[in-house]
Design a protein around this motif. Structure first.
Motif, PDB file in Angstrom:
ATOM      1  N   ALA B 304     -15.046 -21.860  21.421  1.00 39.20           N
ATOM      2  CA  ALA B 304     -15.041 -22.404  22.834  1.00 39.20           C
ATOM      3  C   ALA B 304     -14.434 -23.950  22.550  1.00 39.20           C
ATOM      4  CB  ALA B 304     -16.073 -22.051  23.584  1.00 39.20           C
ATOM      5  N   GLN B 305     -14.036 -24.701  23.596  1.00 33.11           N
ATOM      6  CA  GLN B 305     -13.826 -25.869  23.455  1.00 33.11           C
ATOM      7  C   GLN B 305     -14.481 -26.897  24.539  1.00 33.11           C
ATOM      8  OE1 GLN B 305     -11.071 -23.717  23.319  1.00 33.11           O
ATOM      9  NE2 GLN B 305     -10.976 -24.029  21.057  1.00 33.11           N
ATOM     10  N   ILE B 306     -14.846 -27.930  24.010  1.00 32.75           N
ATOM     11  CA  ILE B 306     -15.598 -29.192  24.933  1.00 32.75           C
ATOM     12  C   ILE B 306     -14.905 -30.184  24.642  1.00 32.75           C
ATOM     13  CG2 ILE B 306     -17.683 -30.305  25.223  1.00 32.75           C
ATOM     14  CD1 ILE B 306     -19.217 -27.866  23.868  1.00 32.75           C
ATOM     15  N   VAL B 307     -14.639 -30.938  25.900  1.00 31.91           N
ATOM     16  CA  VAL B 307     -13.680 -32.405  25.589  1.00 31.91           C
ATOM     17  C   VAL B 307     -14.843 -33.272  26.082  1.00 31.91           C
ATOM     18  CG1 VAL B 307     -12.068 -33.591  26.450  1.00 31.91           C
ATOM     19  CG2 VAL B 307     -11.686 -31.195  26.283  1.00 31.91           C
ATOM     20  N   VAL B 308     -15.119 -34.016  24.951  1.00 29.32           N
ATOM     21  CA  VAL B 308     -16.173 -35.082  25.115  1.00 29.32           C
ATOM     22  C   VAL B 308     -15.432 -36.624  25.111  1.00 29.32           C
ATOM     23  CG1 VAL B 308     -18.019 -36.338  24.209  1.00 29.32           C
ATOM     24  CG2 VAL B 308     -17.635 -34.033  23.760  1.00 29.32           C
ATOM     25  N   MET B 309     -15.590 -37.570  26.361  1.00 32.39           N
ATOM     26  CA  MET B 309     -14.724 -38.711  26.309  1.00 32.39           C
ATOM     27  C   MET B 309     -15.629 -39.588  25.294  1.00 32.39           C
ATOM     28  SD  MET B 309     -14.675 -38.811  30.451  1.00 32.39           S
ATOM     29  CE  MET B 309     -13.604 -40.044  30.625  1.00 32.39           C
ATOM     30  N   VAL B 310     -14.940 -40.354  24.475  1.00 29.93           N
ATOM     31  CA  VAL B 310     -15.592 -41.253  23.295  1.00 29.93           C
ATOM     32  C   VAL B 310     -14.798 -42.643  23.816  1.00 29.93           C
ATOM     33  CG1 VAL B 310     -15.712 -41.735  21.063  1.00 29.93           C
ATOM     34  CG2 VAL B 310     -15.582 -39.323  22.010  1.00 29.93           C
ATOM     35  N   ASP B 311     -15.837 -43.701  23.631  1.00 32.84           N
ATOM     36  CA  ASP B 311     -15.228 -45.271  23.932  1.00 32.84           C
ATOM     37  C   ASP B 311     -14.539 -45.340  22.896  1.00 32.84           C
ATOM     38  OD1 ASP B 311     -16.352 -45.355  26.526  1.00 32.84           O
ATOM     39  OD2 ASP B 311     -18.264 -46.655  25.859  1.00 32.84           O
ATOM     40  N   ASP B 312     -13.324 -45.995  22.859  1.00 26.83           N
ATOM     41  CA  ASP B 312     -12.634 -46.403  21.828  1.00 26.83           C
ATOM     42  C   ASP B 312     -13.086 -47.649  20.956  1.00 26.83           C
ATOM     43  OD1 ASP B 312     -10.355 -46.283  20.056  1.00 26.83           O
ATOM     44  OD2 ASP B 312      -8.863 -47.359  21.520  1.00 26.83           O
ATOM     45  N   ARG B 313     -14.141 -47.508  20.779  1.00 25.11           N
ATOM     46  CA  ARG B 313     -14.942 -48.773  19.860  1.00 25.11           C
ATOM     47  C   ARG B 313     -15.158 -48.171  18.387  1.00 25.11           C
ATOM     48  NH1 ARG B 313     -20.294 -49.610  21.852  1.00 25.11           N
ATOM     49  NH2 ARG B 313     -19.964 -47.900  23.365  1.00 25.11           N
ATOM     50  N   PRO B 314     -15.352 -48.902  17.229  1.00 28.23           N
ATOM     51  CA  PRO B 314     -15.459 -48.229  15.793  1.00 28.23           C
ATOM     52  C   PRO B 314     -16.899 -47.518  15.935  1.00 28.23           C
ATOM     53  CG  PRO B 314     -14.432 -50.388  15.732  1.00 28.23           C
ATOM     54  CD  PRO B 314     -14.838 -50.050  17.224  1.00 28.23           C
ATOM     55  N   GLY B 315     -17.055 -46.583  15.202  1.00 30.17           N
ATOM     56  CA  GLY B 315     -18.245 -45.993  15.085  1.00 30.17           C
ATOM     57  C   GLY B 315     -18.743 -44.867  16.166  1.00 30.17           C
ATOM     58  N   GLU B 316     -17.708 -44.921  17.208  1.00 31.04           N
ATOM     59  CA  GLU B 316     -18.440 -44.027  18.394  1.00 31.04           C
ATOM     60  C   GLU B 316     -18.193 -42.338  18.139  1.00 31.04           C
ATOM     61  OE1 GLU B 316     -20.495 -45.830  20.244  1.00 31.04           O
ATOM     62  OE2 GLU B 316     -19.837 -44.649  21.870  1.00 31.04           O
ATOM     63  N   LEU B 317     -17.123 -42.292  17.394  1.00 30.05           N
ATOM     64  CA  LEU B 317     -16.731 -40.862  17.129  1.00 30.05           C
ATOM     65  C   LEU B 317     -17.912 -40.426  15.784  1.00 30.05           C
ATOM     66  CD1 LEU B 317     -15.025 -38.367  17.624  1.00 30.05           C
ATOM     67  CD2 LEU B 317     -13.365 -39.260  15.818  1.00 30.05           C
ATOM     68  N   GLY B 318     -18.202 -41.157  15.149  1.00 31.17           N
ATOM     69  CA  GLY B 318     -19.094 -41.035  13.817  1.00 31.17           C
ATOM     70  C   GLY B 318     -20.432 -40.836  14.634  1.00 31.17           C
ATOM     71  N   ARG B 319     -20.783 -41.446  15.685  1.00 29.54           N
ATOM     72  CA  ARG B 319     -22.069 -41.127  16.472  1.00 29.54           C
ATOM     73  C   ARG B 319     -22.136 -39.964  17.071  1.00 29.54           C
ATOM     74  NH1 ARG B 319     -24.566 -42.543  21.223  1.00 29.54           N
ATOM     75  NH2 ARG B 319     -22.604 -43.609  22.207  1.00 29.54           N
ATOM     76  N   LEU B 320     -21.062 -39.464  17.715  1.00 22.80           N
ATOM     77  CA  LEU B 320     -20.870 -38.162  18.408  1.00 22.80           C
ATOM     78  C   LEU B 320     -21.326 -37.008  17.220  1.00 22.80           C
ATOM     79  CD1 LEU B 320     -19.876 -36.380  20.550  1.00 22.80           C
ATOM     80  CD2 LEU B 320     -17.640 -36.531  19.910  1.00 22.80           C
ATOM     81  N   LEU B 321     -20.353 -37.141  16.145  1.00 25.80           N
ATOM     82  CA  LEU B 321     -20.558 -36.183  15.105  1.00 25.80           C
ATOM     83  C   LEU B 321     -21.879 -36.119  14.502  1.00 25.80           C
ATOM     84  CD1 LEU B 321     -17.104 -36.085  13.509  1.00 25.80           C
ATOM     85  CD2 LEU B 321     -17.823 -35.123  15.611  1.00 25.80           C
ATOM     86  N   THR B 322     -22.551 -37.289  14.441  1.00 22.71           N
ATOM     87  CA  THR B 322     -24.058 -37.494  13.795  1.00 22.71           C
ATOM     88  C   THR B 322     -25.114 -36.625  14.942  1.00 22.71           C
ATOM     89  OG1 THR B 322     -23.408 -39.350  12.874  1.00 22.71           O
ATOM     90  CG2 THR B 322     -25.876 -38.951  13.032  1.00 22.71           C
ATOM     91  N   GLU B 323     -24.730 -37.239  16.196  1.00 16.97           N
ATOM     92  CA  GLU B 323     -25.582 -36.272  17.124  1.00 16.97           C
ATOM     93  C   GLU B 323     -25.499 -35.062  17.320  1.00 16.97           C
ATOM     94  OE1 GLU B 323     -26.192 -38.810  20.728  1.00 16.97           O
ATOM     95  OE2 GLU B 323     -26.300 -40.725  19.564  1.00 16.97           O
ATOM     96  N   LEU B 324     -24.233 -34.351  17.017  1.00 16.27           N
ATOM     97  CA  LEU B 324     -23.898 -33.177  17.126  1.00 16.27           C
ATOM     98  C   LEU B 324     -24.724 -32.401  15.960  1.00 16.27           C
ATOM     99  CD1 LEU B 324     -20.069 -32.568  17.562  1.00 16.27           C
ATOM    100  CD2 LEU B 324     -21.693 -31.716  19.146  1.00 16.27           C
ATOM    101  N   GLY B 325     -24.913 -32.959  14.901  1.00 16.46           N
ATOM    102  CA  GLY B 325     -25.696 -32.380  13.726  1.00 16.46           C
ATOM    103  C   GLY B 325     -27.175 -32.656  14.118  1.00 16.46           C
ATOM    104  N   GLU B 326     -27.602 -33.721  14.942  1.00 16.70           N
ATOM    105  CA  GLU B 326     -28.809 -33.744  15.254  1.00 16.70           C
ATOM    106  C   GLU B 326     -29.348 -32.665  16.184  1.00 16.70           C
ATOM    107  OE1 GLU B 326     -29.174 -38.634  14.750  1.00 16.70           O
ATOM    108  OE2 GLU B 326     -29.313 -37.749  16.738  1.00 16.70           O
ATOM    109  N   ILE B 327     -28.374 -32.397  17.138  1.00 19.61           N
ATOM    110  CA  ILE B 327     -28.649 -31.187  18.089  1.00 19.61           C
ATOM    111  C   ILE B 327     -28.282 -29.646  17.328  1.00 19.61           C
ATOM    112  CG2 ILE B 327     -28.570 -32.808  20.004  1.00 19.61           C
ATOM    113  CD1 ILE B 327     -25.819 -31.246  20.703  1.00 19.61           C
ATOM    114  N   ASN B 328     -28.060 -29.807  16.087  1.00 21.12           N
ATOM    115  CA  ASN B 328     -27.914 -28.491  15.558  1.00 21.12           C
ATOM    116  C   ASN B 328     -26.705 -27.648  15.881  1.00 21.12           C
ATOM    117  OD1 ASN B 328     -28.979 -27.208  13.258  1.00 21.12           O
ATOM    118  ND2 ASN B 328     -31.038 -27.191  14.202  1.00 21.12           N
ATOM    119  N   VAL B 329     -25.683 -28.332  16.233  1.00 20.32           N
ATOM    120  CA  VAL B 329     -24.437 -27.733  16.537  1.00 20.32           C
ATOM    121  C   VAL B 329     -23.432 -27.794  15.251  1.00 20.32           C
ATOM    122  CG1 VAL B 329     -22.444 -27.809  18.065  1.00 20.32           C
ATOM    123  CG2 VAL B 329     -24.846 -27.819  18.999  1.00 20.32           C
ATOM    124  N   ASN B 330     -22.890 -26.618  15.146  1.00 21.62           N
ATOM    125  CA  ASN B 330     -21.600 -26.634  14.172  1.00 21.62           C
ATOM    126  C   ASN B 330     -20.510 -26.631  14.521  1.00 21.62           C
ATOM    127  OD1 ASN B 330     -21.123 -26.581  11.389  1.00 21.62           O
ATOM    128  ND2 ASN B 330     -21.269 -24.333  11.102  1.00 21.62           N
TER     129      ASN B 330
END
Lengths: 373, 373
Positions: B304-330
């Motif tokens: 299933a797809q989820i579209v997340v809006m990510v501010d175009d600043r360095p590190g924002e995408l990394g933060r999203l992926l880190t937080e996905l790990g924190e909420i235990n989503v693969n």
């Protein structure tokens, strides 16, 4: 306009070379995308559209301002449906005799012949065709980077004025596109082969699914999906395109039908001498054809790919992306591939070709393993 | 084997239901992928291949151990090229009369007819066809998750023994596939339509590019690339498949040729009464056909797809992926879309359907904006 060109705003980009006034007629996907890009470069962009609601939408999306009676454009871009393109070009040439007029219609011979037939002075007209699009249309789908790295055909013949040609080439370059000069006939033959014929072939294949049993469709894999993806295109648009480029498309389809006839013949007599050989030759000819396509197949031509091996632990991918930011690399796309039960996943990141080598070196210096280059 | 089934190792997965001995004959992509998955479930998997080097490679990749003279398999999976499938099935049935034998060949009628013609006892044979593959072949491309979410056709008729059917269904389920029962003829008609005809149509289209001018090919866009992607398939394999399923494929191609003839006729007389209508109908029929395909087109059906809006600043995408790990989503896949000059990019992440809702809620609770669901 090319005489009073402003200095480049950003030497790393080919943008903002114009400082004249631009008028865009038709604010669908292409018109609105051009407007977005030029507005972003600080240009004054006036928008016109036969549909007031479409125009309002394009203005809301930042593609420009509504056109005014007092406008005196230097450059006019006609981005309307193919079957009204010649009429709109004629009207714009008459209303703004000082401006250079181009269009972005996907057929180039028919409008040119029609305008010539009307006896118009075409000194200020030069047809073009940016090879860009999206599955979704309208201003709502517009993107300033729609043309980046895409071919932009500019139609010239021996009578084309140099100055008009240079202006449209600058426009294409400013939008990040790659200008390619062709005659209208060369263009129409080319798009017949690489765009119009694939559309019809995809549609004819997809039409075979209309009466298919549900159980058969449940077996659908990615191969069929890819082959029929463009079959979801709009009939209204395509009937205009095909009608205006009928002869070149019919020629290619006739050659394809000859091949199809002999494949069907081989399948109807699979044990006849030469049948297997004939089927193998048909598949092999497809191999040769697809290998002629420029670049790696199916991938975005604008970017270079780097495959990084990522340990299958939480946070590793996040760390990779964070470090890409730290080494100042802008990732354009990311694809992941990992197999459950293996300890390593592959992250394919897309970057601008010019930073590929540096990115590999910087990542390796930080201990990342690059799987293939 | 189904009587002595071990308890499920992990109740969240449908794996490791077998505890018998498995023999796989043929260690190409499919055979090695099945071996990888079953070995990963802790089963004893014996591998055999006519090519010793291919066999060694599959063993090195962890797909199983080399077969031994003393093996006494409960289940045999024949994964060899189509034109030797019937021979190998016959040999395995004779050598291991106690075992249930299946195959994974992409045509089901011809081997069945051939085996029946030889007068073999087919009580222990049940044909199947997992609808999975990759562009690259061989054990080197094997993946334990190759079959996850894919249809796996199991061929039955009124004489199919229930126990053998249940065993092969368990195998498909254990590998994460979706078992679908069909007769051999239903299967061959279905794959003729959704796999073999698309292959030939794609090849015939790609063959038109063999003599195309270079300038035309420079205009190639994603539409043509998608339509001809599968035209790079191997002639050696396809001539076997097409030869073994010639009649159903010829029937569909003959119907397609009829449509093609009338499209060519309309293009040769574009101004004749009804021609435009006919072209529009051809495109519209394609629309209807492609809309019948299950699921969202072109996307991996398993996620299933989820579209997340990510501010175009360095590190924002990394933060999203880190937080996905924190909420235990693969995260299974990630696509990025951003337009230069806009302040926000879109990250389309693919997750297992069952965690989609929870992921959206957890991300929103952490302040992320979800663009569309």
């Amino acid at each position: 306009m090319s005489q009073k060109r402003a200095p480049l705003v950003d030497p790393s980009k080919n943008l903002a070379r114009f400082d004249g006034h631009v008028r865009i007629v038709g604010t669908g996907l292409l018109g609105a995308s051009i407007g977005l890009a030029l507005t972003g470069d600080g240009l004054d962009v006036a928008l016109a559209d036969a549909s007031p609601s479409q125009l309002r939408l394009a203005v809301d999306y930042g593609a420009g301002r509504p056109a005014a009676e007092t406008d005196d454009p230097d450059l006019i871009i006609v981005a309307v449906p193919p079957d009204v393109t010649a009429d709109v070009i004629a009207a714009e040439l008459e209303r703004y005799p000082r401006a250079v007029v181009t269009d972005v219609a996907s057929i180039k011979s028919e409008p040119f012949i029609e305008l010539t037939r009307r006896g118009l002075d075409l000194t200020n007209y030069i047809g073009s065709h940016p090879m860009a699009g999206r599955e979704r249309g309208g201003a709502i789908s517009a993107r300033a980077d729609l043309f980046v790295g895409r071919p932009w055909v500019i139609c010239r013949d021996e009578s084309t004025p140099r100055q008009a040609l240079a202006l449209i080439e600058d426009l294409a370059l400013d939008l990040g596109a790659v200008p390619i000069e062709m005659t209208p006939d060369e263009h129409d033959d080319a798009v017949g082969l690489i765009s119009h014929v694939p559309q019809l072939v995809s549609s004819l294949l997809a039409a075979r699914l209309v009466d298919a049993p549900d159980a058969a469709l449940r077996l659908t894999g990615q191969g069929l999906r890819d082959t029929v993806r463009i079959a979801s295109s709009q009939p209204e648009l395509w009937v205009q395109i095909l009608g205006a480029n009928a002869a070149p498309v019919a020629d290619v389809l006739t050659a394809l039908r000859k091949d199809l006839d002999s494949v069907i013949d081989a399948l109807e007599h699979p044990d006849a001498r030469g049948s297997r050989r004939h089927l193998a030759d048909a598949i092999a000819a497809g191999n040769i054809g697809v290998a002629r396509l420029p670049g790696k197949h199916g991938q975005d031509q604008r970017f270079a790919q780097i495959v990084v091996m990522v340990d299958d632990r939480p946070g590793e991918l996040g760390r990779l992306l964070t470090e890409l930011g730290e080494i100042n690399v802008n990732m354009e796309d990311l694809r992941l591939e990992h197999s459950p039960g293996t300890a390593v996943g592959l992250a394919e990141i897309s970057v601008l070709p010019e930073v590929k080598q540096r990115t590999i070196e910087d990542l390796e210096a930080r201990g990342w393993r690059i799987a293939s280059v």
